[in-house]
Design an enzyme around this catalytic site. Structure first.
Site, short mmCIF file in Angstrom:
data_model
loop_
_atom_site.label_atom_id
_atom_site.label_comp_id
_atom_site.label_asym_id
_atom_site.label_seq_id
_atom_site.Cartn_x
_atom_site.Cartn_y
_atom_site.Cartn_z
N HIS A 19 0.79 -1.42 0.07
CA HIS A 19 -0.13 0.04 0.14
C HIS A 19 0.99 1.39 -0.06
CE1 HIS A 19 -3.36 -2.67 1.87
NE2 HIS A 19 -3.34 -2.43 0.33
N HIS A 42 -8.60 -7.88 -7.49
CA HIS A 42 -8.95 -8.66 -6.13
C HIS A 42 -8.97 -7.67 -4.97
CE1 HIS A 42 -7.01 -11.64 -8.99
NE2 HIS A 42 -7.56 -12.67 -8.15
N SER A 100 -6.59 -1.51 -0.58
CA SER A 100 -6.43 -0.81 -1.74
C SER A 100 -7.59 -0.08 -2.31
CB SER A 100 -5.78 -1.86 -2.86
OG SER A 100 -6.80 -2.96 -2.96
N GLU A 118 -14.22 -8.74 -7.24
CA GLU A 118 -14.27 -9.39 -6.00
C GLU A 118 -15.13 -10.73 -6.15
OE1 GLU A 118 -13.11 -11.43 -3.13
OE2 GLU A 118 -12.24 -9.35 -3.51
N ASP A 147 -14.23 -13.22 -11.21
CA ASP A 147 -12.85 -13.40 -11.04
C ASP A 147 -12.31 -12.24 -12.03
OD1 ASP A 147 -10.18 -14.42 -11.12
OD2 ASP A 147 -10.65 -15.64 -12.75
N GLY A 148 -11.18 -11.48 -11.25
CA GLY A 148 -10.54 -10.39 -11.67
C GLY A 148 -9.68 -10.77 -12.73
N ASP A 168 -3.34 -8.56 -6.97
CA ASP A 168 -2.87 -9.42 -5.62
C ASP A 168 -3.77 -10.14 -4.94
OD1 ASP A 168 -4.91 -7.06 -5.12
OD2 ASP A 168 -4.05 -6.81 -3.09
#
Length: 325
Positions: A19, A42, A100, A118, A147-148, A168
């Site tokens: 971050h 994510h 994030s 997400e 699903d990203g 991530d």
């Protein structure tokens, strides 16, 4: 696949590295008036209660964010990150940790956009609630329950032709390493000028090392930073460090990390095996920066083992509430 909850790890040493770098990238993108997109593959829950059930069970924030609060003379990259944390804790007590999505939303201007993915059914419900509390606009922020890795393809390139892609996953599934590498390769085909930030854990899995080496072989400009805080455990379990791989990084990021990583190593070290690396590579294929930036020797840490929470820092949250995620 739905066992992972990031709330258990919020504010740990890996979050600090990830971050702090993300906040620096966002700050850099804001230096130009042109709009940009942030895509988070994510997203997680977005905002975490450090005195809640999950964070309280693990207490990982004690060896992460807590060590930074009040530590003397933080470098600019860390100071900027701590100011962002403070903005979510205006009462001066660090009881909430922004993930994030919250950090991105905090930095975005009205003409920038945030796109979130997400898949976890509980996490996305919390994320949607969090964004409502933060007063987001549907035109600026969208959440996809999917699903990203797959969803990223249809968003690239963004209409603005400026963008940050954060990848991530939890990496609980070993296939995430392969999916991450493929997502980066596919993303660069669609959006070669985009800034791709990949976080990954330093764990005793061959897949983690193979993915990092494969990313380093990409014929693009990149920056690779790692932070190790302790010796790997004998049983091979646990997170002893983490890495951030940034493609098309801000040109200012390397120098800021050169100043910040030694400070973070000293502040977050849990034993004498703490170390950091910093590498860069130019798009043409020739090295553009230092090879692993490791200190040959590090002075011993103070007897207390870590700086006190209630520190003489003027800005960021100085205390943590008694309770604990």
């Amino acid at each position: 696949m739905f066992s992972y909850r990031h709330a258990f790890h919020a504010g740990n040493h890996a979050d600090v590295l990830k971050h702090a770098i993300l906040v620096q990238i966002l700050d850099y993108f804001n230096r130009k008036d042109a709009p940009y997109w942030v895509i988070d593959t994510h997203a997680g829950a977005g905002l975490y209660a450090l005195d809640g059930e999950w964070a309280g069970q693990s207490g990982e924030v004690v060896d992460g964010l807590d060590r930074l609060l009040g530590a003397p003379r933080p470098p600019e990259l860390v100071e900027r990150y701590l100011r962002a944390i403070q903005d979510f804790n205006p009462d001066g007590v660090a009881s909430r940790y922004p993930g994030s999505p919250a950090l991105a939303l905090h930095a975005l201007r009205p003409h920038d956009k945030l796109r979130l993915f997400e898949l976890h059914p509980t996490e996305i419900e919390v994320l949607e609630s969090t964004l409502r509390q933060l007063g987001t606009s549907r035109r600026q922020v969208s959440i996809a329950r999917e699903d990203g890795f797959g969803g990223l393809k249809r968003l690239l390139p963004p209409p603005t032709r400026r963008g940050i892609v954060l990848i991530d996953p939890s990496y609980e599934d070993k296939q995430d390493y392969r999916h991450t590498l493929q997502a980066v390769r596919d993303g660069l085909e669609r959006f070669a000028s985009g800034c791709f930030a990949v976080w990954y854990p330093l764990v005793q899995r061959v897949q983690a090392h193979e993915m990092a080496r494969a990313l380093e072989r990409l014929p693009v400009e990149w920056l690779h930073a790692t932070l190790t805080v302790r010796k790997p455990s004998a049983d091979g379990l646990g997170l002893h460090g983490s890495g951030m791989f940034v493609i098309n990084p801000p040109w200012t990021l390397h120098e800021e990390l050169r100043a910040a990583l030694p400070w973070l190593e000293k502040t977050l070290a849990q034993d004498e095996h703490a170390r950091h690396t910093l590498q860069t590579h130019a798009a043409a294929g020739s090295p553009a920066g230092a090879s692993p930036a490791r200190k040959p020797a590090r002075p011993p840490r103070p007897a207390e083992g870590r700086p006190p929470r209630a520190a003489a820092r003027p800005a960021p949250a100085q205390k943590r509430s008694p309770g604990r995620k």
